[in-house]
Every structure is written in C-alpha cells, then in structure tokens.
Write a protein that holds these residues in place. Structure first.
Motif, short mmCIF file in Angstrom:
data_model
loop_
_atom_site.label_atom_id
_atom_site.label_comp_id
_atom_site.label_asym_id
_atom_site.label_seq_id
_atom_site.Cartn_x
_atom_site.Cartn_y
_atom_site.Cartn_z
N THR A 50 0.80 -1.21 0.00
CA THR A 50 0.00 0.00 0.00
C THR A 50 0.85 1.27 0.00
O THR A 50 0.40 2.30 -0.52
CB THR A 50 -0.94 0.02 1.21
OG1 THR A 50 -0.16 -0.08 2.42
CG2 THR A 50 -1.91 -1.16 1.14
N ARG A 51 2.07 1.21 0.56
CA ARG A 51 2.86 2.44 0.68
C ARG A 51 4.32 2.06 0.92
O ARG A 51 4.60 1.00 1.48
CB ARG A 51 2.33 3.27 1.86
CG ARG A 51 3.03 4.61 2.08
CD ARG A 51 2.39 5.32 3.24
NE ARG A 51 3.20 6.41 3.76
CZ ARG A 51 3.23 6.78 5.02
NH1 ARG A 51 2.50 6.16 5.91
NH2 ARG A 51 4.00 7.78 5.42
N LYS A 53 8.45 4.02 1.61
CA LYS A 53 9.36 5.16 1.69
C LYS A 53 10.72 4.75 1.15
O LYS A 53 11.24 3.68 1.53
CB LYS A 53 9.51 5.63 3.14
CG LYS A 53 8.26 6.27 3.73
CD LYS A 53 8.52 6.76 5.15
CE LYS A 53 7.30 7.42 5.75
NZ LYS A 53 7.55 7.90 7.14
N ASP A 82 8.11 9.36 -0.77
CA ASP A 82 7.06 8.57 -0.12
C ASP A 82 6.00 8.28 -1.17
O ASP A 82 5.43 9.21 -1.77
CB ASP A 82 6.46 9.35 1.06
CG ASP A 82 5.59 8.47 1.95
OD1 ASP A 82 5.18 7.39 1.51
OD2 ASP A 82 5.33 8.88 3.10
N TYR A 83 5.73 7.00 -1.45
CA TYR A 83 4.86 6.62 -2.55
C TYR A 83 3.68 5.80 -2.02
O TYR A 83 3.86 4.92 -1.17
CB TYR A 83 5.61 5.79 -3.59
CG TYR A 83 6.75 6.53 -4.25
CD1 TYR A 83 6.54 7.30 -5.38
CD2 TYR A 83 8.04 6.44 -3.73
CE1 TYR A 83 7.59 7.99 -5.98
CE2 TYR A 83 9.09 7.13 -4.32
CZ TYR A 83 8.86 7.90 -5.45
OH TYR A 83 9.89 8.56 -6.03
N ASN A 84 2.50 6.08 -2.54
CA ASN A 84 1.31 5.25 -2.33
C ASN A 84 1.12 4.36 -3.55
O ASN A 84 1.08 4.85 -4.69
CB ASN A 84 0.07 6.10 -2.10
CG ASN A 84 0.10 6.85 -0.79
OD1 ASN A 84 0.55 6.31 0.22
ND2 ASN A 84 -0.36 8.09 -0.79
N PHE A 85 1.01 3.05 -3.33
CA PHE A 85 0.86 2.13 -4.44
C PHE A 85 -0.58 2.14 -4.97
O PHE A 85 -1.52 2.31 -4.18
CB PHE A 85 1.21 0.69 -4.01
CG PHE A 85 2.69 0.45 -3.86
CD1 PHE A 85 3.48 0.19 -4.97
CD2 PHE A 85 3.28 0.49 -2.61
CE1 PHE A 85 4.84 -0.03 -4.83
CE2 PHE A 85 4.64 0.25 -2.46
CZ PHE A 85 5.42 0.00 -3.58
N ASP A 87 -4.00 0.23 -6.65
CA ASP A 87 -4.64 -1.05 -6.37
C ASP A 87 -4.02 -2.15 -7.22
O ASP A 87 -3.70 -1.95 -8.40
CB ASP A 87 -6.14 -0.96 -6.66
CG ASP A 87 -6.83 -0.01 -5.69
OD1 ASP A 87 -6.28 0.22 -4.61
OD2 ASP A 87 -7.91 0.51 -6.04
N TRP A 107 4.41 -0.71 3.86
CA TRP A 107 3.18 -1.17 4.50
C TRP A 107 2.42 -2.07 3.52
O TRP A 107 2.39 -1.81 2.30
CB TRP A 107 2.29 0.01 4.89
CG TRP A 107 2.82 0.81 6.02
CD1 TRP A 107 2.50 0.72 7.33
CD2 TRP A 107 3.82 1.86 5.95
NE1 TRP A 107 3.21 1.62 8.09
CE2 TRP A 107 4.02 2.34 7.27
CE3 TRP A 107 4.55 2.42 4.92
CZ2 TRP A 107 4.92 3.35 7.56
CZ3 TRP A 107 5.44 3.43 5.21
CH2 TRP A 107 5.62 3.89 6.52
N THR A 108 1.81 -3.15 4.03
CA THR A 108 1.04 -4.09 3.23
C THR A 108 -0.29 -4.36 3.92
O THR A 108 -0.52 -3.94 5.06
CB THR A 108 1.79 -5.42 3.03
OG1 THR A 108 1.71 -6.19 4.23
CG2 THR A 108 3.25 -5.18 2.67
N ASP A 109 -1.19 -5.10 3.22
CA ASP A 109 -2.41 -5.60 3.86
C ASP A 109 -2.26 -7.05 4.28
O ASP A 109 -3.26 -7.73 4.54
CB ASP A 109 -3.63 -5.41 2.93
CG ASP A 109 -3.44 -6.08 1.58
OD1 ASP A 109 -2.50 -6.90 1.42
OD2 ASP A 109 -4.24 -5.80 0.66
N HIS A 115 3.74 -4.03 8.51
CA HIS A 115 4.69 -2.92 8.57
C HIS A 115 6.11 -3.50 8.55
O HIS A 115 6.45 -4.35 9.36
CB HIS A 115 4.48 -2.10 9.85
CG HIS A 115 5.42 -0.93 9.95
ND1 HIS A 115 5.90 -0.45 11.15
CD2 HIS A 115 5.99 -0.15 8.99
CE1 HIS A 115 6.71 0.58 10.94
NE2 HIS A 115 6.77 0.78 9.64
#
Length: 342
Positions: A50-51, A53, A82-85, A87, A107-109, A115
């Motif tokens: 999801t994100r 750095k 800082d990147y947001n991935f 979907d 960060w992942t789901d 984390h």
C-alpha cells in the motif's frame, strides 16, 4: 515471553524477522534488487503493498507488478520519496541507472507483515539480519529465567501407570460401593417352555436356497486392479518453492551502541530517517513609503431632533365621566355601586 516469527515475504531475498505483524528486513534496494521483486505474499501473491518510503540519490525508478509479475507502472525516484501504491500492486522492485536507492519502510495488507522496516545501504553486503539482537544486555539473564521456569514445571505423568491404577483400584472400588449402596439386580426369570399344539404351517421346513455367485472362483485378484487402473499423470510444481534458511543468519544487524536511559540522541538508531530542513520560514520584504488609505468614511451628521409623542395637555380620563365616550360602561366597584370611588 518473547515471540519472534520468521516470515518470508520474498523467496529470493533475505527473510524478515517479524513479531505481531511488525517486521525488520535486510537491505532492499538497487544494489541487490535490480532483478528481484519483493512480494507482500511470496506463496500466493494475493496480498498488496500500500505504501513505501525510499531514500537515495542519482537516477532511478520504483516499479510495481501484478500477481503474475507483469509490470503495472513505475515512478521516477529522487532523494527521499514517499509513494502510495495503486490497487493491485502485489510486489515492487527498485532500479537505478545512476547512484543508489533503497527502501526505508513499507506497508502491506498482509496481517503477518503489515509494517516492514528495512536496513540501510551500509547493510547491503551483510549476510546477517539482526545478529546483534541476541547480544543485548541482560539476554543471558533473561534466558536463565526461562530455564528456571522450565525447571519448575513438573514432568508429565506416566499415563500407562494412571490407566492401570484406574483399572485395578478405582473401578473395582467403585463397583463395590455401588453394590453396597444400591444392591444387586434380581436373577433373570427362566425361559418359558414352548407352547404345545401350535400349528406352524411347516415354516420350519421352508429354508431358502442361495445360488452360487461364482465370486469365489472368479479369479479376480489385486493384480487385476493394479494393471487395469488408469495411470495418474504427474504435474510439475512451477511455483519455484522457497528456501528454508537458518533463522540466526536472517536477523538484521543493529547499531553497536545500545540506547541509554536519559540520552535523547538517537545516534545510529536514527540512520536512514529523513532529517528536518534547516531553512527558516520566508518573511515579506520591507516596502518603501506609507500606503495611502484615504479618509475613512463617517456617517452623515444632522441636527434634527428625534421625534417625541404628541402632548395634548389633557388630563387622563376618570370613570363615570359622561364626556368621555364609553365610561358609562365601566364596571362599578362593589363597595361603591354608584361609581364614585369613595
């Protein structure tokens, strides 16, 4: 109790050291990952990043991929980013044509590694992740306490001996006590004699005959089943599998100097984190002269006197004055029926 879970989040790279979803990972960057994809779930590729750095310098790109390893997109790298991935980003890798870039945090789901903290560029050539973890002060004392707890736990019982005691001692005593309390059952009655003179209709002579099925002489054996059964095709596993490594070789390397109480200087523990900018806030430049604001408007002034109610100089009316219209209808006071008011 200290629980450390070793969860591989990428088959080709060093494994992460995780506890309750928080993971410490070795170096992952352009030095070693030009041909590697870091997956949020290495086995099924069904979890998402999801994100992330990233820090570094030079010219590089962040690339993200779907579950089949197909490139979904990329973004240019510059300094700290800082990147947001988007979907569907199941994995990513970092490439650099000039300089070097490496991941700081991600960060992942995936609940097992939601984390992830990565080691810096100085650990890129190290083969050990967290080797200094077990060299922290008091570690041997802590482990000694665990040994004391283990020694205090009594051994498991001999269940064969327990079963024999239950069979030879407890059960016979229980049966004796039940007989003493409830007594024994009476003897069963004798079987009655057959009734005489009953017409059975010759049913005792009607015995059915069962023809021979021929199964005993069929000659069908186990070899017939083995020879006639279809062959089950063999299917190769193309997933690539994963390596089981020595956990002690995958722990991250930590700074040599441990944190000290009362010391607010993070030292090497703050390596790789972005620093606060030293620039001061800009202030407006001075302007020459005084701006002309003009004369402030004021309300219009006049000498008019505010109006007042008319004063006709007349006295207030009193009840029973015939010259005032309607006074004859006033209700009289009970003490003074004539309306004189006393």
């Amino acid at each position: 109790m200290l629980l450390i879970l070793y969860v591989p989040i990428q088959a080709q790279a060093a494994d992460a050291v995780c506890s309750n979803g928080e993971c410490v990972y070795g170096y992952f960057g352009s030095k070693t990952s030009s041909n590697e994809i870091l997956w949020a779930d290495v086995i099924y590729h069904d979890d998402n990043f999801t994100r992330v750095k990233i820090q570094g310098s030079g010219e590089g790109a962040l690339q993200w991929f779907d579950a089949n390893g197909k490139l979904l997109g990329s973004s240019a790298l510059a300094g700290f980013s800082d990147y947001n991935f988007p979907d569907g980003a199941k994995g990513f890798k970092i490439v650099a044509s000039v300089g070097e870039f490496h991941a700081l945090e991600a960060w992942t789901d995936n609940p097992n590694s939601f984390h992830i903290v990565f080691m810096g560029a100085d650990s890129a050539d190290s083969g050990c992740t967290g080797c200094e973890l077990f060299n922290c002060p008091g570690w041997n004392q802590y482990m000694g306490k665990l040994d004391e707890i283990k020694s205090a736990i009594p051994p498991a019982p001999d269940w064969d001996q327990v079963a024999a005691t239950f069979r030879d001692t407890i059960v016979p005593r229980l049966v004796t006590d039940m007989q003493t309390m409830l007594g024994t059952a009476p003897s069963p009655p004798a079987e009655p004699a057959d009734l005489s003179g009953v017409d059975t209709g010759g049913i005792e002579n009607q015995v059915p005959s069962i023809p021979d099925s021929g199964l005993d002489t069929s000659g069908f054996t186990k070899q017939n089943i083995e020879n006639q059964a279809p062959e089950i095709p063999f299917r190769n596993d193309d997933s690539g599998g994963f390596d089981i490594v020595n956990p002690l070789d995958t722990l991250p390397s930590l700074p040599d100097k441990m944190p000290e109480p009362g010391n607010t200087d993070a030292g090497d523990w703050d390596a790789g984190h972005p620093q606060q900018p030293d620039q001061t806030m800009p202030i407006p430049k001075d302007q020459n002269g005084t701006p002309d604001t003009g004369n402030a408007p004021i309300p219009s002034q006049n000498n008019d006197t505010p109006p007042s109610p008319s004063d006709n100089g007349s006295n207030a009316p009193t009840p029973n004055q015939s010259d005032w219209q309607g006074t004859q209808y006033y209700k009289k006071h009970p003490d003074y029926p004539d309306g004189s008011g006393g």
